[in-house]
Design a protein around this motif. Structure first.
Motif, mmCIF file in Angstrom:
data_model
loop_
_atom_site.group_PDB
_atom_site.id
_atom_site.type_symbol
_atom_site.label_atom_id
_atom_site.label_comp_id
_atom_site.label_asym_id
_atom_site.label_seq_id
_atom_site.Cartn_x
_atom_site.Cartn_y
_atom_site.Cartn_z
ATOM 1 N N LYS A 123 0.895 -0.851 0.548
ATOM 2 C CA LYS A 123 0.307 -0.183 0.109
ATOM 3 C C LYS A 123 0.653 1.342 0.024
ATOM 4 C CE LYS A 123 -3.655 -1.942 2.662
ATOM 5 N NZ LYS A 123 -4.330 -2.502 3.646
ATOM 6 N N ARG A 124 2.062 1.076 0.568
ATOM 7 C CA ARG A 124 2.521 2.140 0.293
ATOM 8 C C ARG A 124 4.110 2.040 0.009
ATOM 9 N NH1 ARG A 124 4.476 3.515 6.673
ATOM 10 N NH2 ARG A 124 2.423 2.540 7.290
ATOM 11 N N LEU A 125 5.045 2.618 -0.360
ATOM 12 C CA LEU A 125 6.391 2.636 -1.258
ATOM 13 C C LEU A 125 7.175 1.620 0.036
ATOM 14 C CD1 LEU A 125 7.257 5.825 -2.730
ATOM 15 C CD2 LEU A 125 6.337 3.418 -4.044
ATOM 16 N N VAL A 126 8.364 0.786 -0.001
ATOM 17 C CA VAL A 126 9.435 0.704 0.089
ATOM 18 C C VAL A 126 10.052 1.194 1.268
ATOM 19 C CG1 VAL A 126 9.872 -0.985 -1.304
ATOM 20 C CG2 VAL A 126 11.301 0.790 -0.787
ATOM 21 N N VAL A 127 10.194 1.071 2.848
ATOM 22 C CA VAL A 127 10.638 1.935 3.636
ATOM 23 C C VAL A 127 11.523 2.606 3.677
ATOM 24 C CG1 VAL A 127 9.065 1.155 5.024
ATOM 25 C CG2 VAL A 127 11.019 -0.237 5.168
ATOM 26 N N PRO A 128 13.147 2.702 4.522
ATOM 27 C CA PRO A 128 13.924 2.838 3.998
ATOM 28 C C PRO A 128 15.355 2.382 4.586
ATOM 29 C CG PRO A 128 12.906 5.260 4.724
ATOM 30 C CD PRO A 128 12.210 4.150 5.375
ATOM 31 N N VAL A 129 16.246 1.953 3.471
ATOM 32 C CA VAL A 129 17.465 1.073 4.220
ATOM 33 C C VAL A 129 17.222 1.633 5.982
ATOM 34 C CG1 VAL A 129 19.571 0.330 4.327
ATOM 35 C CG2 VAL A 129 18.229 0.049 2.266
#
Length: 249
Positions: A221-227
């Motif tokens: 539903k949302r973009l990938v989280v930061p590394v």
């Protein structure tokens, strides 16, 4: 700019891959184009006694390349599964891209039907259907046993004792899995399997009632989280994982 295929459960062998869950694990090609995906599926599918679930695909495997058709969406009935779309600000970018993709489908001749079912909510499915923590210990120990006497660890207990894994992201899952003495006999595990069988029927009925050829929803539903962040929130892949039905990204 890639195409990924999660095949129907039993269509493609999983032998040789370090397992997590007999129910939810899958393997499939990640390639450049839909044509490449069809070519790879032609080569990769089929029965393998090393993964007994592939017995279900015996006699069903065929070539996928003859089905490649640039006009394949014309007249196709596509159900947009609104249950798996987010409604918060962090979901706006994914929703915008999904809207563009759906518009392309329309222009290619697809009939778009919005559908929903609260039983298919990803949060609910993760909370009530996920069986990985019950199955991991058994399948992981079996995998290690199959490596023979040279395996550096013999079971999950040994693996935890060595400790050479990323503790912030994995320790809770691994220790939870090890905690169960007979995980496959846990009442909650058996209840989850029954719920997942009902989930399969829910999806099939939703598609039959609306005469759908496919369901469309965002994988996340949302973009990938930061590394560095440990958990990817709002993932929808659980639907295909629990039903064993195919998904294409």
């Amino acid at each position: 700019n890639v195409v990924g295929v999660r095949p129907t459960k039993g269509l493609l062998r999983r032998a040789g891959i370090i397992p997590v869950s007999l129910t939810q694990d899958a393997a499939g090609p990640i390639v450049r184009t839909v044509t490449d995906a069809a070519l790879m599926m032609d080569v990769m599918t089929g029965y393998d006694p090393a993964d007994s679930v592939t017995a279900w695909s015996t006699g069903l495997t065929k070539s996928y390349t003859p089905s490649l058709n640039r006009k394949g969406l014309k007249g196709a009935r596509i159900g947009v599964l609104k249950t798996l779309f987010g409604s918060k600000p962090e979901h706006e970018e994914v929703n915008r891209i999904m809207a563009k993709a759906i518009e392309v489908m329309k222009k290619q001749g697809a009939v778009i039907i919005e559908v929903s079912d609260p039983a298919l909510d990803a949060g609910k499915l993760n909370a009530e259907g996920d069986v990985q923590r019950y199955e991991f210990k058994t399948v992981f120990n079996n995998y290690l046993a199959g490596l023979g006497p040279k395996a550096p660890v013999k079971n999950l207990a040994d693996f935890l004792a060595v400790g050479t894994y990323h503790k912030p992201s994995l320790e809770k899952f691994l220790t939870d899995a090890q905690h169960f003495e007979n995980p496959l006999n846990e009442p909650d595990y058996k209840e989850r399997l029954l719920r997942n069988a009902k989930l399969q029927q829910t999806v099939m009925s939703l598609m039959a009632d609306n005469r759908l050829d496919a369901l469309v929803y965002p994988l996340q539903k949302r973009l990938v989280v930061p590394v560095g962040e440990l958990n990817q929130a709002d993932r929808n892949g659980i639907l295909a994982a629990l039903t064993g039905f195919p998904a294409i990204n």
